[in-house]
Design a protein around this motif. Structure first.
Motif, PDB file in Angstrom:
ATOM      1  N   ALA A 177       1.219  -1.265  -0.139  1.00 50.42           N
ATOM      2  CA  ALA A 177      -0.339   0.290   0.016  1.00 50.42           C
ATOM      3  C   ALA A 177       0.850   1.262   0.276  1.00 50.42           C
ATOM      4  O   ALA A 177       0.571   2.394  -0.606  1.00 50.42           O
ATOM      5  CB  ALA A 177      -1.124   0.190   0.692  1.00 50.42           C
ATOM      6  N   LEU A 178       2.310   1.008   0.804  1.00 51.92           N
ATOM      7  CA  LEU A 178       3.027   2.559   0.730  1.00 51.92           C
ATOM      8  C   LEU A 178       3.300   2.568  -0.310  1.00 51.92           C
ATOM      9  O   LEU A 178       4.153   3.869  -1.058  1.00 51.92           O
ATOM     10  CB  LEU A 178       4.192   2.135   1.472  1.00 51.92           C
ATOM     11  N   PHE A 233      -1.128  13.278   0.327  1.00 49.11           N
ATOM     12  CA  PHE A 233      -3.030  13.587   0.677  1.00 49.11           C
ATOM     13  C   PHE A 233      -3.887  13.150   0.176  1.00 49.11           C
ATOM     14  O   PHE A 233      -4.201  11.387   1.242  1.00 49.11           O
ATOM     15  CB  PHE A 233      -3.235  15.010   1.074  1.00 49.11           C
ATOM     16  N   ILE A 234      -3.975  12.252  -1.484  1.00 45.98           N
ATOM     17  CA  ILE A 234      -5.118  12.051  -1.459  1.00 45.98           C
ATOM     18  C   ILE A 234      -5.078  11.038  -1.627  1.00 45.98           C
ATOM     19  O   ILE A 234      -5.567  10.100  -1.329  1.00 45.98           O
ATOM     20  CB  ILE A 234      -5.281  12.790  -2.810  1.00 45.98           C
ATOM     21  N   SER A 254      -5.027   4.247   2.950  1.00 43.44           N
ATOM     22  CA  SER A 254      -5.174   4.026   3.935  1.00 43.44           C
ATOM     23  C   SER A 254      -6.299   3.617   4.605  1.00 43.44           C
ATOM     24  O   SER A 254      -6.873   2.358   5.075  1.00 43.44           O
ATOM     25  CB  SER A 254      -5.044   5.370   4.945  1.00 43.44           C
ATOM     26  N   LEU A 255      -7.513   3.797   3.893  1.00 36.98           N
ATOM     27  CA  LEU A 255      -8.719   3.817   4.233  1.00 36.98           C
ATOM     28  C   LEU A 255      -9.024   2.453   3.367  1.00 36.98           C
ATOM     29  O   LEU A 255     -10.696   1.727   3.703  1.00 36.98           O
ATOM     30  CB  LEU A 255      -9.545   4.711   3.241  1.00 36.98           C
ATOM     31  N   LEU A 291      -2.427  -1.206  11.156  1.00 35.08           N
ATOM     32  CA  LEU A 291      -1.166  -1.142  10.387  1.00 35.08           C
ATOM     33  C   LEU A 291      -1.645   0.274   9.390  1.00 35.08           C
ATOM     34  O   LEU A 291      -1.370   1.202   8.713  1.00 35.08           O
ATOM     35  CB  LEU A 291      -0.420  -1.877   9.234  1.00 35.08           C
ATOM     36  N   SER A 292      -3.218   0.923   9.000  1.00 39.80           N
ATOM     37  CA  SER A 292      -3.469   1.130   8.193  1.00 39.80           C
ATOM     38  C   SER A 292      -3.307   3.317   7.670  1.00 39.80           C
ATOM     39  O   SER A 292      -3.703   3.737   7.538  1.00 39.80           O
ATOM     40  CB  SER A 292      -5.115   0.864   8.019  1.00 39.80           C
ATOM     41  N   PRO A 293      -3.524   3.896   9.075  1.00 37.23           N
ATOM     42  CA  PRO A 293      -2.780   5.123   9.656  1.00 37.23           C
ATOM     43  C   PRO A 293      -2.161   5.064   9.782  1.00 37.23           C
ATOM     44  O   PRO A 293      -1.749   6.490   8.870  1.00 37.23           O
ATOM     45  CB  PRO A 293      -3.691   4.985  10.999  1.00 37.23           C
ATOM     46  N   ALA A 294      -0.980   4.484   9.387  1.00 38.01           N
ATOM     47  CA  ALA A 294       0.430   4.805   9.117  1.00 38.01           C
ATOM     48  C   ALA A 294       1.268   4.911   7.471  1.00 38.01           C
ATOM     49  O   ALA A 294       1.749   5.499   7.040  1.00 38.01           O
ATOM     50  CB  ALA A 294       1.154   3.774   9.953  1.00 38.01           C
TER      51      ALA A 294
END
Length: 558
Positions: free
Chosen positions: A52-53, A92-93, A99-100, A127-130
Motif C-alpha cells: 500500500a505504501l 494527501f489524496i 489507508s482507507l 497498520l492502516s493509519p500509518a
C-alpha cells in the motif's frame, strides 16, 4: 558546498546506523514478547502495508527532491514551494485512499483467503493509519532534501524508530493477556504512532524554511542556515545574463538582481514529477521481484543438486536471511551518500554546471571506494566469526564470504543510481536492473544446481547481478558526465585493503584462541582499519585535504 554535502551524508549515515541498531534490538525483544507465532501474525499483515505504501507514494519523494533542487538552484523559491504544494495535495489524496482501502478491506483480505490466518485482522487495521502518515512524510522529506537539508530526514528517522519501538513493545506486552492477535495488533500500532512523530518533526523543519511570496521573503519566520546560504550564494543563470549573489547582498537584493524566472505551470510540474516517479517506483519494485525469483528458483535448484527440502530451506535462509542483511548493513554509508547525491547533482545540472556535476560524481565515487573496498575485505576475512557471533550460525560463513564481494558492487550501484536520478535519467537504472536480473536468473538456474556449488552458486549469481547493474550504470554515467572508474584511486584502495585483510587474517588466527570470539573479531577489525588508513596515507590515497573535507573532524587537519 563539498563539505556541506559530506555533512549531509554523515548525518544520514549516523541516523542509518542508529535506526538499524534500534530496529535490531526491537526485533529481538519483540520476538521474546510475541514468540514465533505472534511474529508470524504480525508478518502476515506487514507485506500488505508495504504494498500500500508503494502504491500511495511510489517514487514521488525522489522526484520531489530532484525538481525542488532545480528550482532552488535557479533561485525560484516560489516555484519550489509550488512543487511542495502540488506534491502534498497529490500524496494527501493517495495516502488517504490507500489507508482507507486497507482499513475497510481488511475483512475481505481475511474472508477471501488471501491472508489465511484471521488473527492478522487487528494488525491490518492497526497498520492502516500509518500509510497516510508515511505518505505525507515522504513529501516533506523529498522537499527538504531538495534544499539539501539532510538533518530533518535523519532526526525524523530516529524519532520514528524510537516511538515505533516503544509502542510496539509496550502495546504488545500489555495486550498479550488478551491473546496473540490482540498483541500483534498492538505492536502494529507502533508504525502509525512512530510515523506521526516523524511527521511533526518534519513539519517543524519545513516551517523553519523561508516563506516566499512573489519572490519576497516573508517576515516573522525562522530561516535555516542552509536556506540563508542558498539565498545569499546561489548563482542564477538566465538566457543571456549570469547573476552571482555575493555575501554582501541581502536576500531581497539578490532576488531583485537575478534574471526574471519563467513560471512553470502546475500541470507541467505534475507531469515532470510523475515522469520521474514512475521509473523510480519501478526500480523499488525490482528488488522484491528479484527476491521472489530467488524464492522460486534457489530452493528448487538446490533440490536438483541433491539437497533435501530441509537442507535447501536452511541454505536459502543462510543466503537471504543472514548474508544479505549483513551486506545491506555494510552499505549504509553509500545508501546515505546516494540520497545526498540526488539533489546535489540535480542542483548542478540545472545550472548547466558540467564541472560541478563531474566533481560531485568523482568525489562521491572516491568516498564509495573508501566506504566499500575495506569492508569487503573485512567481511571476507571475518565471515565465520561474524555470522557465529550475530546469528550463531557458522555454516552461513560460505555464503557470507562470497557475498562480501558484493559490498563494493552494491555501494557502486547505489551511488551510480543516485547520480543518474540526479541527472534526470531515472529510467536507466531500472533497465540496467532488469538486464542484471535476467543474468541472475540464468546463473541461479545453472550454478545452484551444481552439487559442489549449491548455495555458493546462488551467492555468486547475486554478486553478478549487482555487479552487472553497477557496471551498466557506470557506462551511462561515462556518457553523460565523462567520468568512469578512477583507477588511480581505486588501486590504492584495493592494495591497502588486501594488506589489511592479510594482516587481519593472521591477527585473528593468533588471538582467537586467547579470548572470546567477539573480542578477537573486534580487535582484529580495529587493527585492520588502522592498517588500511596507514597504507592509504603512504600510497597518497589520503592526504590532509581529504581530512579537511571531513565533517566534524575536519578542523583538526587545518
Amino acid at each position: 558546498m563539498v563539505n556541506r554535502f559530506l555533512q549531509g551524508t554523515l548525518v544520514l549515515t549516523i541516523a542509518g546506523f542508529v535506526v538499524k541498531a534500534i530496529g535490531s534490538i526491537n526485533w529481538i525483544l519483540l520476538s521474546r514478547v510475541l514468540g514465533g507465532e505472534g511474529i508470524g501474525i504480525y508478518q502476515m499483515a506487514f507485506p500488505i502495508y508495504l504494498l500500500a505504501l508503494q502504491v500511495s507514494s511510489a517514487g514521488i519523494p525522489i522526484a520531489i527532491s530532484i525538481v525542488t533542487a532545480e528550482k532552488v538552484a535557479r533561485c525560484d523559491y516560489t516555484g519550489a514551494k509550488k512543487v511542495f504544494t502540488l506534491s502534498f495535495n497529490l500524496l494527501f489524496i493517495t495516502g488517504l485512499l490507500c489507508s482507507l482501502l486497507m482499513y475497510f478491506g481488511s475483512d475481505w483480505l481475511i474472508s477471501s483467503g488471501y491472508i489465511i490466518d484471521n488473527r492478522a485482522y487487528y494488525s491490518l487495521i492497526a497498520l492502516s493509519p500509518a500509510i497516510f502518515f508515511v505518505t505525507l512524510i515522504s513529501c516533506y522529506r523529498g522537499y527538504l532534501q531538495g534544499w539539501q537539508l539532510m538533518t530533518p530526514t535523519a532526526i525524523s528517522q530516529i524519532i520514528e524508530q524510537l516511538l515505533r519501538v516503544v509502542v510496539m513493545l509496550g502495546a504488545g506486552y500489555l495486550l498479550l493477556p488478551y491473546g496473540l492477535a490482540a498483541a500483534a495488533g498492538g505492536a502494529s500500532l507502533g508504525a502509525g504512532i512512530g510515523a506521526f512523530g516523524a511527521l511533526v518533526v518534519l513539519m517543524y523543519y519545513y516551517y523553519k524554511l523561508p516563506r516566499l511570496a512573489d519572490g519576497t521573503p516573508l517576515e516573522g519566520t525562522g530561516t535555516s542556515q542552509r536556506a540563508n546560504e542558498l539565498h545569499n550564494k546561489t548563482t542564477a543563470t538566465g538566457n543571456d545574463t549570469d547573476t552571482t549573489v555575493t555575501d554582501e547582498m541581502t536576500p531581497s537584493d539578490s532576488l531583485s538582481q537575478r534574471p526574471v524566472i519563467e513560471k512553470e505551470s502546475s500541470g507541467s510540474i505534475l507531469y515532470r514529477l510523475i515522469k520521474l516517479a514512475i521509473p523510480i517506483s519501478l526500480a523499488s519494485v525490482m528488488l522484491p521481484l528479484v527476491a521472489n525469483l530467488d524464492l522460486f528458483i534457489v530452493p528448487r535448484r538446490l533440490a536438483v543438486a541433491g539437497f533435501s527440502t530441509g537442507e535447501a530451506t536452511e541454505l536459502f535462509g543462510y543466503l537471504t536471511g543472514m548474508a544479505v542483511p549483513l551486506i545491506n548493513l555494510a552499505t549504509i554509508i553509500t545508501a546515505a551518500l546516494a540520497t545526498s547525491l540526488v539533489p546535489a547533482i540535480s542542483n548542478a545540472k540545472s545550472l548547466n554546471d558540467a564541472k560541478g556535476v563531474f566533481y560531485r560524481t568523482s568525489g562521491a565515487m572516491r568516498i564509495t571506494f573508501m566506504a566499500t573496498v575495506p569492508f569487503t575485505l573485512m567481511l571476507y576475512v571475518l565471515a565465520e566469526p561474524v555470522v557465529t557471533v550475530i546469528y550463531n550460525a557458522p555454516k552461513a560463513a560460505e555464503a557470507t564470504q562470497i557475498l562480501a564481494i558484493a559490498i563494493f558492487f552494491l555501494g557502486l550501484h547505489q551511488v551510480t543510481t543516485g547520480i543518474l536520478q540526479g541527472l534526470g535519467k531515472p529510467t536507466l537504472p531500472v533497465i540496467n536492473m532488469g538486464i542484471a536480473a535476467v543474468c541472475k536468473v540464468i546463473l541461479n538456474w545453472n550454478l545452484t544446481a551444481i552439487p559442489w556449488l549449491g548455495i555458493a552458486g546462488a551467492s555468486y549469481a547475486t554478486v553478478a547481478d549487482i555487479g552487472v547493474a553497477a557496471l551498466l550504470n557506470l557506462i551511462w554515467i561515462k556518457r553523460y558526465t565523462g567520468y568512469f572508474l578512477d583507477i588511480s584511486i581505486l588501486w590504492k584502495n584495493i592494495v591497502s585493503a588486501v594488506i589489511m585483510g592479510i594482516a587481519m587474517y593472521f591477527i585473528y588466527g593468533y588471538i582467537a584462541p586467547l579470548m572470546p570470539m567477539f573480542l578477537a573479531m573486534v580487535i582484529s577489525a580495529a587493527i585492520g582499519g588502522v592498517i588500511y588508513v596507514i597504507i592509504m596515507v603512504l600510497l597518497k590515497g589520503l592526504d590532509r585535504h581529504d581530512g579537511q573535507r571531513m565533517p566534524i573532524i575536519g578542523r583538526f587537519f587545518k
